[in-house]
Design a protein around this motif. Sequence first.
Motif, PDB file in Angstrom:
ATOM      1  N   THR A 304      77.785 -13.277  35.114  1.00 12.60           N
ATOM      2  CA  THR A 304      78.352 -14.057  34.022  1.00 12.60           C
ATOM      3  C   THR A 304      79.638 -13.381  33.557  1.00 12.60           C
ATOM      4  N   ASP A 305      80.567 -14.192  33.105  1.00  8.47           N
ATOM      5  CA  ASP A 305      81.840 -13.672  32.604  1.00  8.47           C
ATOM      6  C   ASP A 305      81.668 -13.337  31.124  1.00  8.47           C
ATOM      7  N   CYS A 306      80.758 -12.403  30.874  1.00  7.05           N
ATOM      8  CA  CYS A 306      80.419 -12.046  29.493  1.00  7.05           C
ATOM      9  C   CYS A 306      81.329 -10.937  29.001  1.00  7.05           C
ATOM     10  N   PRO A 307      81.434 -10.794  27.693  1.00  4.32           N
ATOM     11  CA  PRO A 307      82.145  -9.629  27.166  1.00  4.32           C
ATOM     12  C   PRO A 307      81.194  -8.439  27.152  1.00  4.32           C
ATOM     13  N   ALA A 308      81.588  -7.361  27.763  1.00  2.00           N
ATOM     14  CA  ALA A 308      82.825  -7.127  28.492  1.00  2.00           C
ATOM     15  C   ALA A 308      82.451  -6.367  29.757  1.00  2.00           C
ATOM     16  N   GLY A 309      83.343  -6.350  30.735  1.00  2.00           N
ATOM     17  CA  GLY A 309      83.147  -5.542  31.925  1.00  2.00           C
ATOM     18  C   GLY A 309      83.091  -6.274  33.242  1.00  2.00           C
ATOM     19  N   PRO A 310      82.257  -7.324  33.384  1.00  2.00           N
ATOM     20  CA  PRO A 310      82.144  -7.952  34.700  1.00  2.00           C
ATOM     21  C   PRO A 310      83.468  -8.430  35.283  1.00  2.00           C
ATOM     22  N   ALA A 311      84.305  -9.067  34.468  1.00  2.00           N
ATOM     23  CA  ALA A 311      85.585  -9.562  34.988  1.00  2.00           C
ATOM     24  C   ALA A 311      86.481  -8.419  35.436  1.00  2.00           C
ATOM     25  N   GLU A 312      86.449  -7.294  34.705  1.00  2.00           N
ATOM     26  CA  GLU A 312      87.243  -6.126  35.099  1.00  2.00           C
ATOM     27  C   GLU A 312      86.754  -5.558  36.420  1.00  2.00           C
ATOM     28  N   ILE A 313      85.444  -5.426  36.547  1.00  2.00           N
ATOM     29  CA  ILE A 313      84.861  -4.855  37.769  1.00  2.00           C
ATOM     30  C   ILE A 313      85.125  -5.753  38.965  1.00  2.00           C
ATOM     31  N   LEU A 314      84.945  -7.048  38.773  1.00  2.00           N
ATOM     32  CA  LEU A 314      85.026  -7.990  39.893  1.00  2.00           C
ATOM     33  C   LEU A 314      86.434  -8.545  40.100  1.00  2.00           C
ATOM     34  N   GLY A 315      87.435  -7.923  39.489  1.00  2.00           N
ATOM     35  CA  GLY A 315      88.816  -8.341  39.719  1.00  2.00           C
ATOM     36  C   GLY A 315      89.045  -9.793  39.402  1.00  2.00           C
ATOM     37  N   GLN A 316      88.496 -10.243  38.260  1.00  2.00           N
ATOM     38  CA  GLN A 316      88.617 -11.642  37.816  1.00  2.00           C
ATOM     39  C   GLN A 316      88.051 -12.630  38.836  1.00  2.00           C
ATOM     40  N   GLY A 317      87.073 -12.177  39.632  1.00  2.00           N
ATOM     41  CA  GLY A 317      86.412 -13.063  40.578  1.00  2.00           C
ATOM     42  C   GLY A 317      86.718 -12.790  42.033  1.00  2.00           C
ATOM     43  N   ARG A 318      87.631 -11.868  42.300  1.00  2.00           N
ATOM     44  CA  ARG A 318      87.986 -11.582  43.692  1.00  2.00           C
ATOM     45  C   ARG A 318      86.823 -10.967  44.456  1.00  2.00           C
ATOM     46  N   TYR A 319      86.037 -10.125  43.788  1.00  2.00           N
ATOM     47  CA  TYR A 319      84.972  -9.397  44.478  1.00  2.00           C
ATOM     48  C   TYR A 319      83.577  -9.986  44.217  1.00  2.00           C
ATOM     49  N   GLY A 320      83.523 -11.052  43.461  1.00  2.00           N
ATOM     50  CA  GLY A 320      82.247 -11.695  43.181  1.00  2.00           C
ATOM     51  C   GLY A 320      82.474 -12.831  42.198  1.00  2.00           C
ATOM     52  N   ARG A 321      81.719 -13.896  42.360  1.00  2.00           N
ATOM     53  CA  ARG A 321      81.914 -15.075  41.514  1.00  2.00           C
ATOM     54  C   ARG A 321      81.477 -14.815  40.078  1.00  2.00           C
ATOM     55  N   LEU A 322      82.271 -15.364  39.144  1.00  2.00           N
ATOM     56  CA  LEU A 322      81.991 -15.259  37.716  1.00  2.00           C
ATOM     57  C   LEU A 322      81.687 -16.641  37.163  1.00  2.00           C
ATOM     58  N   VAL A 323      80.698 -16.716  36.273  1.00  2.00           N
ATOM     59  CA  VAL A 323      80.314 -18.004  35.690  1.00  2.00           C
ATOM     60  C   VAL A 323      80.184 -17.846  34.176  1.00  2.00           C
ATOM     61  N   PRO A 324      80.290 -18.966  33.424  1.00  2.00           N
ATOM     62  CA  PRO A 324      80.121 -18.877  31.966  1.00  2.00           C
ATOM     63  C   PRO A 324      78.710 -18.427  31.594  1.00  2.00           C
ATOM     64  N   VAL A 325      78.609 -17.750  30.480  1.00  2.00           N
ATOM     65  CA  VAL A 325      77.311 -17.278  29.978  1.00  2.00           C
ATOM     66  C   VAL A 325      76.388 -18.460  29.704  1.00  2.00           C
ATOM     67  N   GLY A 326      75.139 -18.365  30.183  1.00  2.00           N
ATOM     68  CA  GLY A 326      74.126 -19.369  29.891  1.00  2.00           C
ATOM     69  C   GLY A 326      74.274 -20.687  30.633  1.00  2.00           C
TER      70      GLY A 326
END
Length: 373
Positions: A304-326
Amino acid sequence: MLMGALPLGSRERMMISVARALMAAGHRVDLLVPGSSPHWREAVPEGARLLELGRGFVDRLRNKQRLALCVPLIARYLRRECPDVLFTMSIPPNLAGLAAGRLAGSRVPVVIRQSNVVHLASSEAYRNVRARRRDRLIPLLYPSAEGAIAVSHGVADNLQRVTTLPAERIRVIYNQVVGPELQERAAEPVECSWLEDAEVPVLLAVGRLVTKKDYPTLLRTLARLRQRMGEVRLIILGEGDQRSHLEALRSELGLEQAVALPGRIDNPFAWMARADLLVLSSISEGMPSVLIEAMACGCPVVATDCPAGPAEILGQGRYGRLVPVGDEPALADAIEATLCEPVNGALLAQRADDFSVGGAINQYVEVLLARPR
């Protein structure tokens, strides 16, 4: 160094590495924990002193309650020992250490480590983070900290908004958890028949069974996935106060044969190395090491693209898909897409290398040995 009484995880292991680095530089290190802690007794580095504050008196209490009751004992330690710096590792120890400093009338500088975001009603980004009673103490106590280490830029942003700490007293240091030991442990055997069945995809989640991990959304997403993909299984490694609720929901959704809850596992890396996908469904985080560890083990991730951390780790989705919380449909789509077309393992390993052990330890030592303001 003031720790909690929780079992040792990646955060605690990194603090042990910081302690070793400080001792190698000629400094004495005391590790303070509330109550009896067999986990720390086994892990304390040679040469460090382990102080189990209130041992026997607070042992039946939960970690946060232990820390609250140990504030006078921490204050007495500060008055008696007068350490050069007190380093606290997460929100409950941060609050306890700062409160003890005030109680003691101590001039010992306190450096805090902030690993999670907190609720902030005035901010859209942090409005959905669970509000806790302890949060009211943060703007009262945190400004007296000598400095703060934030585990991500998102956490640093949240910290500045919630407190009056100036930006120059906040240092962002990513969790750097990838080292030779991780790869060695990833190669260890696992006793789980599901992970030996190449015909059925296995999803993995790793983390405490608590509200902010939002495992109910993950269970409902799995039910949705199985309707359109057929057999898919989920293993959740962790323990916590939401176990009974999750077991009831598992039965309600008819997932008794598809969801395993084996509890906390000392070596989750071996499970990551064999799972088809790691899923992080959290409502909020700080800098979730589990994503880094999974990538280092070659396991694709969805978060999930939750605050905070996943988007930073995953390069805004380059290294893994991000989805809205819930968002169950979006999470199901991301999981299915990743199972069908996973991110290249070499790319995952390359990204995980950005969080290799060494650099972070040196930065921690630099902050702790800096001159007081």
